[in-house]
Motif scaffolding. Structure first.
Motif, PDB file in Angstrom:
ATOM      1  N   ALA A 205      20.023  32.620  37.194  1.00 14.48           N
ATOM      2  CA  ALA A 205      20.924  33.629  37.776  1.00 14.48           C
ATOM      3  C   ALA A 205      20.999  33.577  39.301  1.00 14.48           C
ATOM      4  CB  ALA A 205      20.505  35.021  37.308  1.00 14.48           C
ATOM      5  N   PRO A 206      19.892  33.398  40.036  1.00 10.78           N
ATOM      6  CA  PRO A 206      20.006  33.369  41.508  1.00 10.78           C
ATOM      7  C   PRO A 206      20.870  32.214  42.030  1.00 10.78           C
ATOM      8  CG  PRO A 206      17.739  33.755  40.843  1.00 10.78           C
ATOM      9  CD  PRO A 206      18.484  33.382  39.604  1.00 10.78           C
ATOM     10  N   HIS A 207      21.015  31.141  41.253  1.00 13.36           N
ATOM     11  CA  HIS A 207      21.788  29.985  41.707  1.00 13.36           C
ATOM     12  C   HIS A 207      23.188  29.947  41.097  1.00 13.36           C
ATOM     13  CE1 HIS A 207      17.880  28.606  43.133  1.00 13.36           C
ATOM     14  NE2 HIS A 207      17.404  28.782  41.903  1.00 13.36           N
ATOM     15  N   THR A 208      23.582  31.016  40.431  1.00 15.23           N
ATOM     16  CA  THR A 208      24.882  31.051  39.747  1.00 15.23           C
ATOM     17  C   THR A 208      25.754  32.130  40.364  1.00 15.23           C
ATOM     18  OG1 THR A 208      23.814  30.360  37.685  1.00 15.23           O
ATOM     19  CG2 THR A 208      26.013  31.282  37.502  1.00 15.23           C
ATOM     20  N   LYS A 209      27.030  31.830  40.496  1.00 13.58           N
ATOM     21  CA  LYS A 209      27.990  32.800  41.031  1.00 13.58           C
ATOM     22  C   LYS A 209      29.316  32.667  40.307  1.00 13.58           C
ATOM     23  CE  LYS A 209      29.194  29.741  44.884  1.00 13.58           C
ATOM     24  NZ  LYS A 209      29.272  29.615  46.361  1.00 13.58           N
ATOM     25  N   VAL A 210      30.107  33.730  40.393  1.00 14.36           N
ATOM     26  CA  VAL A 210      31.412  33.783  39.741  1.00 14.36           C
ATOM     27  C   VAL A 210      32.482  33.640  40.818  1.00 14.36           C
ATOM     28  CG1 VAL A 210      32.957  35.154  38.304  1.00 14.36           C
ATOM     29  CG2 VAL A 210      30.489  35.249  37.926  1.00 14.36           C
ATOM     30  N   MET A 211      33.373  32.678  40.623  1.00 10.20           N
ATOM     31  CA  MET A 211      34.410  32.377  41.606  1.00 10.20           C
ATOM     32  C   MET A 211      35.775  32.726  41.010  1.00 10.20           C
ATOM     33  SD  MET A 211      32.960  28.705  42.992  1.00 10.20           S
ATOM     34  CE  MET A 211      34.231  28.622  44.249  1.00 10.20           C
ATOM     35  N   VAL A 212      36.544  33.501  41.743  1.00 13.89           N
ATOM     36  CA  VAL A 212      37.884  33.929  41.318  1.00 13.89           C
ATOM     37  C   VAL A 212      38.904  33.243  42.232  1.00 13.89           C
ATOM     38  CG1 VAL A 212      39.436  35.864  40.961  1.00 13.89           C
ATOM     39  CG2 VAL A 212      36.993  36.109  40.481  1.00 13.89           C
ATOM     40  N   ASP A 213      39.876  32.593  41.601  1.00 18.12           N
ATOM     41  CA  ASP A 213      40.953  31.928  42.341  1.00 18.12           C
ATOM     42  C   ASP A 213      40.396  30.877  43.304  1.00 18.12           C
ATOM     43  OD1 ASP A 213      43.532  31.323  42.940  1.00 18.12           O
ATOM     44  OD2 ASP A 213      43.913  33.063  44.203  1.00 18.12           O
ATOM     45  N   GLY A 214      39.471  30.047  42.797  1.00 13.37           N
ATOM     46  CA  GLY A 214      38.923  28.947  43.582  1.00 13.37           C
ATOM     47  C   GLY A 214      38.007  29.350  44.711  1.00 13.37           C
ATOM     48  N   GLY A 215      37.389  30.524  44.647  1.00 17.10           N
ATOM     49  CA  GLY A 215      36.486  30.979  45.693  1.00 17.10           C
ATOM     50  C   GLY A 215      37.100  31.990  46.640  1.00 17.10           C
ATOM     51  N   ARG A 216      38.327  32.428  46.368  1.00 19.72           N
ATOM     52  CA  ARG A 216      38.946  33.468  47.199  1.00 19.72           C
ATOM     53  C   ARG A 216      38.185  34.780  47.080  1.00 19.72           C
ATOM     54  NH1 ARG A 216      45.144  35.698  46.344  1.00 19.72           N
ATOM     55  NH2 ARG A 216      45.118  37.245  48.030  1.00 19.72           N
ATOM     56  N   PHE A 217      37.720  35.081  45.876  1.00 22.49           N
ATOM     57  CA  PHE A 217      36.853  36.232  45.629  1.00 22.49           C
ATOM     58  C   PHE A 217      35.613  35.717  44.908  1.00 22.49           C
ATOM     59  CE2 PHE A 217      41.268  37.567  45.379  1.00 22.49           C
ATOM     60  CZ  PHE A 217      41.334  38.525  46.385  1.00 22.49           C
ATOM     61  N   VAL A 218      34.458  36.206  45.327  1.00 19.72           N
ATOM     62  CA  VAL A 218      33.182  35.713  44.791  1.00 19.72           C
ATOM     63  C   VAL A 218      32.358  36.903  44.331  1.00 19.72           C
ATOM     64  CG1 VAL A 218      31.083  34.401  45.255  1.00 19.72           C
ATOM     65  CG2 VAL A 218      33.243  33.728  46.337  1.00 19.72           C
ATOM     66  N   GLY A 219      31.703  36.715  43.185  1.00 19.65           N
ATOM     67  CA  GLY A 219      30.798  37.730  42.660  1.00 19.65           C
ATOM     68  C   GLY A 219      29.462  37.112  42.298  1.00 19.65           C
ATOM     69  N   PHE A 220      28.394  37.869  42.475  1.00 20.21           N
ATOM     70  CA  PHE A 220      27.043  37.391  42.189  1.00 20.21           C
ATOM     71  C   PHE A 220      26.467  38.132  40.982  1.00 20.21           C
ATOM     72  CE2 PHE A 220      27.876  36.636  46.650  1.00 20.21           C
ATOM     73  CZ  PHE A 220      27.482  35.310  46.802  1.00 20.21           C
ATOM     74  N   LEU A 221      25.508  37.494  40.329  1.00 20.12           N
ATOM     75  CA  LEU A 221      24.956  38.027  39.089  1.00 20.12           C
ATOM     76  C   LEU A 221      23.831  39.013  39.372  1.00 20.12           C
ATOM     77  CD1 LEU A 221      24.772  34.816  36.869  1.00 20.12           C
ATOM     78  CD2 LEU A 221      26.686  36.374  37.203  1.00 20.12           C
ATOM     79  N   LYS A 222      23.723  39.963  38.471  1.00 17.81           N
ATOM     80  CA  LYS A 222      22.613  40.912  38.508  1.00 17.81           C
ATOM     81  C   LYS A 222      21.458  40.384  37.672  1.00 17.81           C
ATOM     82  CE  LYS A 222      25.815  44.800  39.055  1.00 17.81           C
ATOM     83  NZ  LYS A 222      26.276  46.104  38.513  1.00 17.81           N
ATOM     84  N   GLN A 223      20.426  41.186  37.534  1.00 21.27           N
ATOM     85  CA  GLN A 223      19.244  40.736  36.801  1.00 21.27           C
ATOM     86  C   GLN A 223      19.522  40.533  35.325  1.00 21.27           C
ATOM     87  OE1 GLN A 223      16.080  43.506  37.585  1.00 21.27           O
ATOM     88  NE2 GLN A 223      15.856  42.894  39.736  1.00 21.27           N
TER      89      GLN A 223
END
Length: 231
Positions: A49-67
């Motif tokens: 999880a610490p090394h994973t992220k969610v990318m929206v529209d190719g990185g225009r919006f980014v979200g990070f994971l919780k525990q």
């Protein structure tokens, strides 16, 4: 000079007016959030999880994971967006989220690059499950007997050997009349005025270095010599 200053001042006012209008439109636009959860089976969340992220529209919006693997991407305006999970160790299938500008309703569907018009609805909030682990190296090919036998050069070498083994057995299984017909046809081809050599002669020429019978030119020379001696 005064006219130039006046025109420059007017252009500056128009630029600032347009910028302020755009800012007012952007600030007044309704923003939404994209929610979901990422899962990797048989692996602890703290390991990936610490090394994973969610990318929206190719990185225009980014979200990070919780525990627990969930995520929230905030401040997303209405539109259609491609949502991808970026992970160094696992591969996830992307999804597309459509946000309605009128009602704000969200619809998640499968992202199909081959058929963009096809719509396969997915549950929302989004659920991403790891398909496979990311492979950074190509597996070395191992030697296979089947691949070696399917090589065209090997097939060309084995085909005559197979024919030599199969044809005699086929001849033995024939009835006497069929064998007699085959023998007559072979004799017609070899001795019925045909110039085709027999199998023994052909094998002798190929592997013996020469023919057992004299060449036609030598026969003609000997005949000429005999005729001269008689005269």
């Amino acid at each position: 000079m005064a006219w130039f200053r006046l025109s420059f001042f007017i252009c500056t006012l128009l630029v600032f007016a347009g910028t302020s209008t755009e800012n007012e439109v952007d600030s007044s636009a309704t923003l939404y959030k994209i929610e979901g959860k990422v899962q990797v089976m048989d692996v602890q969340v703290s390991n990936w999880a610490p090394h994973t992220k969610v990318m929206v529209d190719g990185g225009r919006f980014v979200g990070f994971l919780k525990q627990d693997g969930s995520f929230v991407v905030n401040n997303v305006p209405p539109g259609s967006y491609l949502v991808e999970v970026s992970s160094p160790g696992h591969v996830f299938e992307p999804a597309r989220v459509d946000i309605s500008s009128k009602s704000g309703k969200m619809r998640a569907r499968k992202s199909d690059l081959l058929r963009p018009s096809a719509v396969t609805v997915l549950p929302y909030p989004l659920k991403f499950k790891a398909q496979t682990q990311a492979n950074f190296f190509t597996k070395r090919e191992e030697w296979s007997l089947a691949q070696t036998l399917m090589n065209p050069m090997v097939l060309m070498m084995l085909a005559p050997v197979v024919l030599m083994l199969i044809i005699p057995r086929m001849m033995k299984n024939l009835d006497p009349e069929s064998q007699k017909e085959m023998e007559e046809q072979m004799s017609m081809l070899q001795g019925g005025g045909s110039n085709l050599p027999s199998i023994e002669e052909w094998m002798t020429n190929m592997f013996g270095g020469g023919s057992s019978k004299p060449q036609p030119k030598k026969v003609k020379k000997e005949a000429i010599k005999k005729s001269r001696d008689r005269r």
